[in-house]
Scaffold this motif. Structure first.
Motif, PDB file in Angstrom:
ATOM      1  N   LEU A 124      88.874 -22.841  65.620  1.00 56.07           N
ATOM      2  CA  LEU A 124      90.336 -22.929  65.600  1.00 56.07           C
ATOM      3  C   LEU A 124      90.831 -24.209  64.934  1.00 56.07           C
ATOM      4  CD1 LEU A 124      91.146 -21.551  69.176  1.00 56.07           C
ATOM      5  CD2 LEU A 124      91.402 -20.368  66.993  1.00 56.07           C
ATOM      6  N   LEU A 125      89.979 -25.224  64.903  1.00 61.08           N
ATOM      7  CA  LEU A 125      90.353 -26.490  64.263  1.00 61.08           C
ATOM      8  C   LEU A 125      89.890 -26.555  62.809  1.00 61.08           C
ATOM      9  CD1 LEU A 125      89.563 -28.927  67.203  1.00 61.08           C
ATOM     10  CD2 LEU A 125      91.818 -28.596  66.167  1.00 61.08           C
ATOM     11  N   GLY A 126      89.391 -25.445  62.292  1.00 66.79           N
ATOM     12  CA  GLY A 126      88.830 -25.428  60.941  1.00 66.79           C
ATOM     13  C   GLY A 126      89.790 -25.878  59.860  1.00 66.79           C
ATOM     14  N   LYS A 127      91.089 -25.617  60.043  1.00 69.43           N
ATOM     15  CA  LYS A 127      92.072 -26.015  59.046  1.00 69.43           C
ATOM     16  C   LYS A 127      92.621 -27.422  59.281  1.00 69.43           C
ATOM     17  CE  LYS A 127      93.625 -21.309  57.999  1.00 69.43           C
ATOM     18  NZ  LYS A 127      94.796 -20.381  57.934  1.00 69.43           N
ATOM     19  N   GLU A 128      92.349 -27.971  60.448  1.00 70.17           N
ATOM     20  CA  GLU A 128      92.884 -29.286  60.806  1.00 70.17           C
ATOM     21  C   GLU A 128      91.899 -30.421  60.539  1.00 70.17           C
ATOM     22  OE1 GLU A 128      95.936 -29.726  61.737  1.00 70.17           O
ATOM     23  OE2 GLU A 128      96.531 -27.644  62.091  1.00 70.17           O
ATOM     24  N   LEU A 129      90.613 -30.127  60.698  1.00 64.15           N
ATOM     25  CA  LEU A 129      89.590 -31.163  60.570  1.00 64.15           C
ATOM     26  C   LEU A 129      88.643 -30.827  59.430  1.00 64.15           C
ATOM     27  CD1 LEU A 129      88.670 -31.672  64.352  1.00 64.15           C
ATOM     28  CD2 LEU A 129      90.424 -32.850  63.018  1.00 64.15           C
ATOM     29  N   PRO A 130      88.055 -31.845  58.807  1.00 57.65           N
ATOM     30  CA  PRO A 130      87.093 -31.607  57.719  1.00 57.65           C
ATOM     31  C   PRO A 130      85.896 -30.784  58.218  1.00 57.65           C
ATOM     32  CG  PRO A 130      87.741 -33.923  57.818  1.00 57.65           C
ATOM     33  CD  PRO A 130      88.275 -33.275  59.057  1.00 57.65           C
ATOM     34  N   LYS A 131      85.466 -29.834  57.411  1.00 53.74           N
ATOM     35  CA  LYS A 131      84.345 -28.996  57.807  1.00 53.74           C
ATOM     36  C   LYS A 131      83.073 -29.804  58.056  1.00 53.74           C
ATOM     37  CE  LYS A 131      85.897 -24.693  55.656  1.00 53.74           C
ATOM     38  NZ  LYS A 131      85.572 -23.609  54.697  1.00 53.74           N
ATOM     39  N   CYS A 132      82.926 -30.889  57.320  1.00 55.21           N
ATOM     40  CA  CYS A 132      81.727 -31.711  57.498  1.00 55.21           C
ATOM     41  C   CYS A 132      81.691 -32.361  58.875  1.00 55.21           C
ATOM     42  CB  CYS A 132      81.645 -32.785  56.407  1.00 55.21           C
ATOM     43  SG  CYS A 132      83.004 -33.969  56.440  1.00 55.21           S
ATOM     44  N   ARG A 133      82.873 -32.437  59.527  1.00 53.21           N
ATOM     45  CA  ARG A 133      82.943 -33.028  60.872  1.00 53.21           C
ATOM     46  C   ARG A 133      82.794 -31.974  61.968  1.00 53.21           C
ATOM     47  NH1 ARG A 133      82.164 -38.433  60.351  1.00 53.21           N
ATOM     48  NH2 ARG A 133      83.594 -39.353  58.812  1.00 53.21           N
ATOM     49  N   LEU A 134      82.622 -30.720  61.575  1.00 56.26           N
ATOM     50  CA  LEU A 134      82.514 -29.627  62.543  1.00 56.26           C
ATOM     51  C   LEU A 134      81.179 -28.914  62.423  1.00 56.26           C
ATOM     52  CD1 LEU A 134      86.119 -28.154  62.209  1.00 56.26           C
ATOM     53  CD2 LEU A 134      85.253 -29.671  63.993  1.00 56.26           C
ATOM     54  N   ASN A 135      80.139 -29.645  62.100  1.00 58.22           N
ATOM     55  CA  ASN A 135      78.810 -29.044  61.962  1.00 58.22           C
ATOM     56  C   ASN A 135      78.208 -28.783  63.347  1.00 58.22           C
ATOM     57  OD1 ASN A 135      77.080 -31.427  62.826  1.00 58.22           O
ATOM     58  ND2 ASN A 135      78.269 -32.363  61.179  1.00 58.22           N
ATOM     59  N   PRO A 136      77.092 -28.060  63.419  1.00 61.66           N
ATOM     60  CA  PRO A 136      76.501 -27.702  64.720  1.00 61.66           C
ATOM     61  C   PRO A 136      76.136 -28.889  65.601  1.00 61.66           C
ATOM     62  CG  PRO A 136      75.581 -26.331  62.983  1.00 61.66           C
ATOM     63  CD  PRO A 136      76.416 -27.377  62.291  1.00 61.66           C
ATOM     64  N   LYS A 137      75.897 -30.061  64.998  1.00 59.03           N
ATOM     65  CA  LYS A 137      75.526 -31.230  65.792  1.00 59.03           C
ATOM     66  C   LYS A 137      76.733 -31.965  66.370  1.00 59.03           C
ATOM     67  CE  LYS A 137      71.173 -32.145  63.369  1.00 59.03           C
ATOM     68  NZ  LYS A 137      70.370 -33.156  62.626  1.00 59.03           N
ATOM     69  N   THR A 138      77.925 -31.588  65.931  1.00 64.08           N
ATOM     70  CA  THR A 138      79.133 -32.248  66.414  1.00 64.08           C
ATOM     71  C   THR A 138      79.377 -31.898  67.880  1.00 64.08           C
ATOM     72  OG1 THR A 138      80.135 -32.111  64.216  1.00 64.08           O
ATOM     73  CG2 THR A 138      81.613 -32.553  66.052  1.00 64.08           C
ATOM     74  N   THR A 139      79.495 -32.910  68.724  1.00 58.68           N
ATOM     75  CA  THR A 139      79.754 -32.694  70.144  1.00 58.68           C
ATOM     76  C   THR A 139      81.250 -32.570  70.399  1.00 58.68           C
ATOM     77  OG1 THR A 139      79.962 -35.037  70.698  1.00 58.68           O
ATOM     78  CG2 THR A 139      77.724 -34.095  70.674  1.00 58.68           C
ATOM     79  N   MET A 140      81.611 -32.202  71.616  1.00 58.31           N
ATOM     80  CA  MET A 140      83.030 -32.085  71.957  1.00 58.31           C
ATOM     81  C   MET A 140      83.693 -33.448  71.938  1.00 58.31           C
ATOM     82  SD  MET A 140      84.861 -29.444  72.359  1.00 58.31           S
ATOM     83  CE  MET A 140      86.581 -29.767  71.957  1.00 58.31           C
ATOM     84  N   LEU A 141      82.984 -34.496  72.318  1.00 54.03           N
ATOM     85  CA  LEU A 141      83.550 -35.842  72.238  1.00 54.03           C
ATOM     86  C   LEU A 141      83.827 -36.213  70.782  1.00 54.03           C
ATOM     87  CD1 LEU A 141      81.446 -37.830  74.893  1.00 54.03           C
ATOM     88  CD2 LEU A 141      83.729 -36.838  75.143  1.00 54.03           C
ATOM     89  N   ASP A 142      82.927 -35.805  69.894  1.00 49.10           N
ATOM     90  CA  ASP A 142      83.150 -36.044  68.455  1.00 49.10           C
ATOM     91  C   ASP A 142      84.410 -35.318  67.984  1.00 49.10           C
ATOM     92  OD1 ASP A 142      80.793 -37.531  68.254  1.00 49.10           O
ATOM     93  OD2 ASP A 142      79.590 -35.762  67.796  1.00 49.10           O
TER      94      ASP A 142
END
Length: 483
Positions: A124-142
């Protein structure tokens, strides 16, 4: 007082990567983000706290609070000379808490968000945040940090987070509303963010932190509901003891032969479901199979005598034959259910005092049948067998607080088991635990759903039915977090 570097070294060596990330996140109001992002070791984190004056001389109050917030009570006690109870008292002193209420709220949410829910947040945040910041290793705190960087999340800017939680998990939204209600009050919740910043201030901050001293407490969702939750943060949560009796050949060899002592085909399907679900809920599984009455007593006594000090709960699942208020060992000898439950009262098991003790019993308890649902007999050619699993007698559950006893059916009535699919009750229980615990639903809500599902089941040809019924002396909500 000499600076306790050796103790800090021990603490740093005990913290894993996720715990270090949590400590860094909770410290963002005190240490700049850029500096924290460069830190990869706990020792460097402690050095950064020292540079910012958060660890001075022998004053480790901030570090104690951090360890308390992430539930590392073992390190708090062994290395820093404090305790859970001491921290609870200290943090109720106005101005003592140094982790911001807002930051702590986000941390609590991150702990409650399941893996599949985190994927939904990222989508749902795909359009708000850079895709590189939403990779599988990204935690909820990130994710929260990235939202803050983009200006779509902040202490006075929770609207987008609330919208996301409303889409993904309504219980998360209720946690945010609880925070706002405690922090600002009902009237102030309608004020804009800019106006809100000038009202309540430090007093409101302290009020919410006091109300949320227990890291897992959902607190109150409105002014009329103040029911808190049992602490459920230890890893493991506790022991899930499964007593699984299948082969009753010893009972059939007895003279006189006890009534209806067939082998309980299908019980292993129930045991497997219980193992799967309670493992996901972070319990240590201890399963014992085909126990005589005396062996049941011995096993229960072993766990009664264990030290459960570092655990938050105890669960016992009993799968056997029985009669009213009784379960049978595989030798056909009786064990009163009350004897088993009473073994874990505060007087008999001190380390479980004040903690929830949960018993689920699938056992023959009577011969009567309830009209309304058809049944089939327990022959090799048919799907369902009659198990006379009745409700507890009134004295089966201790009068002491913090007990839950779930029985498969009402007093004097039978319950049903499929040799291939397991019992109606245990299978429904496991399915609803697996589905509802990630949503933050409490155990009584879950058991109500189990009642509904089992009561709707039917099998031909005799129009018989089954209705489970729990009994409890719980004082708080009992919620099993998945994270």
């Amino acid at each position: 007082m000499e600076f306790p570097r050796q103790r800090l070294l021990v603490v740093s060596e005990e913290l894993d990567k996720a715990e270090l990330a949590a400590l860094k996140f909770l410290s963002l109001e005190h240490v700049p983000l850029r500096k924290l992002e460069a830190i990869q070791k706990a020792q460097d984190f402690f050095e950064a706290l020292q540079e910012k004056g958060m660890i001075e001389g022998g004053d480790l109050s901030f570090l104690k609070e951090l360890l308390y917030r992430i539930s590392r009570i073992d390190l708090l006690e062994a290395q820093l000379g404090s305790s859970r109870e001491q921290m609870e008292r200290d943090l109720q002193i106005p101005g003592r808490a140094r982790v911001s209420a807002y930051r702590y709220l986000l941390f609590q949410l991150s702990e409650d968000i399941a893996e599949d829910e985190m994927k939904s947040f990222k989508f749902l945040l795909g359009k708000e945040l850079p895709k590189c910041r939403l990779n599988p290793k990204t935690t909820m705190l990130d994710v929260f940090i990235e939202m803050e960087k983009k200006g779509i999340l902040g202490e006075d800017n929770l609207s987008m987070l609330k919208s996301l939680c409303a889409e993904i998990n309504i219980s998360l939204l209720k946690r945010i509303e609880e925070y706002e209600l405690n922090l600002f009050g009902e009237e102030e919740m309608v004020i804009t963010g800019e106006q809100r910043g000038s009202t309540g201030g430090h007093e409101a901050h302290a009020r919410w932190l006091v109300s949320s001293v227990a890291p897992d407490s959902p607190g109150r969702w409105n002014e009329s509901s103040r029911l808190e939750a049992y602490k459920m943060t230890s890893r493991p949560r506790g022991v899930c003891l499964i007593l699984n009796n299948h082969n009753f050949a010893k009972a059939r060899e007895a003279v006189p032969e006890p009534k209806n002592m067939k082998d309980r085909n299908g019980t292993d399907v129930d045991a497997a479901a219980l193992r799967r679900v309670f493992s996901k809920l972070h319990f240590t599984i201890a399963e014992y199979r085909d126990l005589t009455a005396e062996e049941i007593r011995k096993i229960v006594n072993i766990y009664r005598c264990q030290d459960h000090k570092d655990k938050d709960c105890f669960v016992c699942c009993i799968l056997s034959h029985g009669k009213k208020g009784i379960i049978y060992g595989v030798d056909g000898q009786e064990v009163p259910i009350q004897e088993l439950t009473t073994s874990f009262t505060g007087q008999n098991c001190h380390s479980l005092a004040g903690k929830p003790k949960v018993f689920f019993v699938q056992a023959c308890q009577g011969d009567a049948c309830q009209k309304g649902v058809t049944i089939e007999t327990d022959s090799g050619e048919q799907d369902y067998s009659i198990e006379t699993d009745a409700r507890f007698q009134l004295d089966c559950i201790p009068s002491e607080a913090d007990f839950l006893l779930g029985m498969a059916t009402l007093q004097d009535y039978v319950s049903y088991r499929s040799p291939r699919e397991g019992t109606w009750y245990i299978q429904a229980l496991c399915q609803h635990l697996e589905c509802s615990c990630p949503r933050g639903e409490d155990i009584l809500t879950i058991l109500t759903a189990v009642n509904q599902e089992v009561s709707r089941k039917s099998c031909k040809p005799n129009a018989e039915k089954q209705m489970p019924q729990p009994s409890f002396t719980l004082r708080k909500k009992l919620i099993f977090p998945v994270n």
